[in-house]
Design an enzyme around this catalytic site. Structure first.
Site, PDB file in Angstrom:
ATOM      1  N   CYS A 382       0.835  -1.200   0.000  1.00 45.62           N
ATOM      2  CA  CYS A 382       0.000   0.000   0.000  1.00 45.62           C
ATOM      3  C   CYS A 382       0.874   1.257   0.000  1.00 45.62           C
ATOM      4  O   CYS A 382       1.479   1.565  -1.008  1.00 45.62           O
ATOM      5  CB  CYS A 382      -1.017  -0.040   1.132  1.00 45.62           C
ATOM      6  SG  CYS A 382      -2.452   0.967   0.734  1.00 45.62           S
ATOM      7  N   HIS A 508      -3.677  -5.013   0.088  1.00 45.93           N
ATOM      8  CA  HIS A 508      -3.095  -5.578   1.317  1.00 45.93           C
ATOM      9  C   HIS A 508      -3.245  -7.103   1.301  1.00 45.93           C
ATOM     10  O   HIS A 508      -4.253  -7.618   1.794  1.00 45.93           O
ATOM     11  CB  HIS A 508      -3.835  -5.055   2.547  1.00 45.93           C
ATOM     12  CG  HIS A 508      -3.637  -3.602   2.817  1.00 45.93           C
ATOM     13  ND1 HIS A 508      -2.743  -3.146   3.755  1.00 45.93           N
ATOM     14  CD2 HIS A 508      -4.222  -2.503   2.284  1.00 45.93           C
ATOM     15  CE1 HIS A 508      -2.783  -1.817   3.788  1.00 45.93           C
ATOM     16  NE2 HIS A 508      -3.674  -1.407   2.906  1.00 45.93           N
ATOM     17  N   GLU A 510      -1.943  -9.150   3.167  1.00 45.77           N
ATOM     18  CA  GLU A 510      -1.888  -9.707   4.532  1.00 45.77           C
ATOM     19  C   GLU A 510      -3.273  -9.982   5.113  1.00 45.77           C
ATOM     20  O   GLU A 510      -3.410 -10.788   6.024  1.00 45.77           O
ATOM     21  CB  GLU A 510      -1.098  -8.769   5.464  1.00 45.77           C
ATOM     22  CG  GLU A 510      -1.753  -7.441   5.825  1.00 45.77           C
ATOM     23  CD  GLU A 510      -1.490  -6.328   4.818  1.00 45.77           C
ATOM     24  OE1 GLU A 510      -1.136  -6.638   3.662  1.00 45.77           O
ATOM     25  OE2 GLU A 510      -1.660  -5.147   5.181  1.00 45.77           O
TER      26      GLU A 510
HETATM   27  N1  GLN Z   1      -1.926   6.684   2.685  1.00 43.94           N
HETATM   28  C1  GLN Z   1      -2.034   5.932   1.471  1.00 43.94           C
HETATM   29  C2  GLN Z   1      -3.373   6.137   0.791  1.00 43.94           C
HETATM   30  O1  GLN Z   1      -4.320   6.529   1.394  1.00 43.94           O
HETATM   31  C3  GLN Z   1      -1.770   4.450   1.723  1.00 43.94           C
HETATM   32  C4  GLN Z   1      -2.738   3.799   2.661  1.00 43.94           C
HETATM   33  C5  GLN Z   1      -2.244   2.506   3.245  1.00 43.94           C
HETATM   34  O2  GLN Z   1      -1.039   2.222   3.266  1.00 43.94           O
HETATM   35  N2  GLN Z   1      -3.158   1.699   3.746  1.00 43.94           N
HETATM   36  O3  GLN Z   1      -3.483   5.875  -0.378  1.00 43.94           O
END
Ligand code: GLN
Length: 542
Positions: A382, A508, A510
């Protein structure tokens, strides 16, 4: 069979592991052929934990249907392989919101809206929501907080009423703590007696007591607890500190917790349990001789619960690769060009963690530059993936001001930018791109080989995305977009194919890794890290 409801409460202190106990019981019942689901009721007033800082309650877990949930739902899924949803996690805030919405609509016209019966009725309705689908033999409900807390009182009152209404179809499991006083060399059961008294004062008689302890509790002491608390002697179960949370189901099985639940709820037997797949995992976990060292670069490293799903995914993958995981947390705020070599050189692989905001981000770029130029197996998740893109833009494409508009709204090289549909969003809660989306993988890319298929589904939680305007420039310079959303073209995975394992995912992975089904991309990453470690050690010996 009629749905049985098991309520898990906790007393004496918080953080006793109600989530692990609930998950372990679910695992045991599943192994016996029952259908089970677990839900968590959290007494705090936030509508969901989505707006909470990870320092408050650890990681925010995300379900397939895009609910931002308590991290215990992660344990539920990892232990059971059963997908949870919005219905599996309810807070005081959600209960009140729904009651207040009803009041405004006029549903209670003429009546004074009160905690009892309106709030408690709404809690009861939510407790039974999953059970009423007819899909489950057992619904395990974990009540967050500790007995005696002001805010959990309405939940416990609802449990009292449900126990009364459901009779044999409801069971109360109470988890307490038996401290060991070093100076006196004694285990003490008084706090447990007090906690049970408090529960009884609310009108709930526990059926099963589970005692968390550091030391073995003698049978005579368990008998004493049974006597004081009106519980059968075989229903006082010890839960001694285990080397791994994944040992807990078997610790409970050895004391016949599953038999007890079946007997006390008058459930029909579905035959002998089959624990072989689970035990195979635990055996591997406990017997791995070699070690794989992974570094996790993030800014919440003081609180390891902030990265719970990632660390568990790594444990699972390492275990199936017959390695023990040595996870090294690296504070991204403290990482500099001067110390990066010393911090990262001894590792076999590096994870660049998800996150929000500016703090610690420069350390992630430092780590990524070092990893990219040293061919370190690297996994960006992410925000970690977004950082991979920014670092490449700055140091390979030469855009020194490249950034995400999350960190610098005015950069000319907005390689990561706010998603179109996010531009009109003003509310913070539940408004990100959340939940499961399909992703199409490029043939022969690392993720394609890992998953063994072209279309995969993974969960998301972000507002920003790869800016497709720059795609060609990245690809010409060697950073490829190897996964995209088949409907919108949003970039979901990037890879530098000239490096051995350098992959970033906007999703994600995970959140979908479980004990019995480890996530394929984590497996692939850990294998690459092991290969890297083996190679480095061989080179060192030359
Ligand atoms: N801050 C980033 C976004 O909003 C990544 C979010 C995250 O790592 N869950 O796109």
């Amino acid at each position: 069979m009629e749905t049985k409801y098991i309520f898990v409460t906790g007393g004496v202190v918080s953080s006793l592991g109600k989530g692990i106990i609930s998950s372990s019981l679910a695992r045991l019942l599943l192994s016996r052929g029952y259908s089970v689901t677990i839900q968590k009721f959290d007494p705090y007033i936030n509508i969901d934990p989505g707006t909470l800082n990870p320092y408050e309650h650890g990681e925010c877990y995300v379900t397939d249907d895009g609910h931002e949930a308590d991290l215990d739902l992660g344990h539920y899924e990892r232990f059971t392989d059963i997908r949870t949803s919005r219905a599996n996690n309810v807070t005081t805030g959600r209960i009140y919101q729904s009651v207040i919405d009803k009041e405004r609509k006029g549903d209670y016209l003429g009546k004074t809206v009160q905690i009892i019966p309106h709030i408690t009725d709404e809690i009861k309705r939510n407790v039974k929501l999953l059970g009423n689908t007819g899909k489950y033999d057992f619904v395990i409900t974990e009540i967050g907080g500790t007995v005696g807390d002001i805010e959990s009182t309405p939940f416990l009152e609802a449990v009292r009423q449900l126990k009364w209404e459901l009779g044999k179809n409801a069971l109360s499991v109470h988890l307490t703590y038996v401290p060991y006083l070093k100076a006196a060399k004694e285990l003490k059961t008084k706090p447990t007696q007090h906690s049970v008294k408090q529960l009884q004062a609310i009108g709930i008689q526990p059926d099963i007591l589970i005692l968390r302890t550091e030391k073995e509790i003698p049978v005579s002491m368990r008998r004493k607890v049974a006597q004081f608390c009106n519980v059968a002697p075989d229903a006082v179960i010890e839960c001694i500190d285990a080397s791994s949370i994944y040992r807990v189901p078997m610790l409970m099985h050895e004391q016949r917790l599953d038999n007890l639940v079946i007997r006390l709820t008058d459930s029909e037997s579905k035959g002998e349990p089959n624990h072989s797949a689970w035990n195979n995992f635990v055996h591997k976990l406990e017997n791995a001789e070699k070690t794989v060292r992974i570094g996790l670069v993030g800014k919440y490293v003081e609180l390891q619960d902030a990265y719970k799903s990632i660390s568990e995914s790594l444990v699972q993958a390492a275990t199936y690769c017959d390695h023990r995981l040595d996870l090294v947390y690296i504070h991204s705020e403290k990482l500099t060009k001067e110390n990066v070599e010393e911090k990262l050189a001894g590792l076999d692989g590096v994870i660049i963690a998800p996150g929000f905001g500016q703090r610690g981000i420069e350390g992630k770029f430092v780590a990524l530059e070092w990893c990219r130029t040293h061919d370190m197996p690297t996994f960006g998740i992410c925000l970690g993936m977004q950082c991979m893109v920014i670092e490449f833009a700055r140091n390979v494409l030469g855009y020194s001001d490249a950034n995400s508009t999350e960190m610098d709204p005015h950069t000319a090289h907005n390689v990561i930018d706010l998603m179109e549909e996010q531009k009109s969003v003003t509310n913070m809660g539940g408004t990100m791109r959340l939940g499961a989306y399909d992703c199409k993988l490029k043939k022969e890319s690392v993720p394609y080989l890992a998953y063994g298929k072209e279309i995969i589904t993974e969960r998301h939680r972000h507002r920003f995305e790869f800016n497709n305007e720059f795609r060609e420039r990245f690809e010409n310079a060697g950073l490829e977009c190897v996964g995209e959303n088949p409907e919108t073209g949003l970039v979901e995975v990037v890879q530098i194919p000239s490096l051995s394992w350098f992959v970033g995912t906007q999703y994600h992975p995970e959140y979908r890794s479980t004990v019995l089904n480890p996530n394929p991309l984590f497996m692939s990453f850990v294998k690459a890290a092991i290969a890297n470690g083996d190679k480095t050690r061989k080179d060192d010996n030359l």
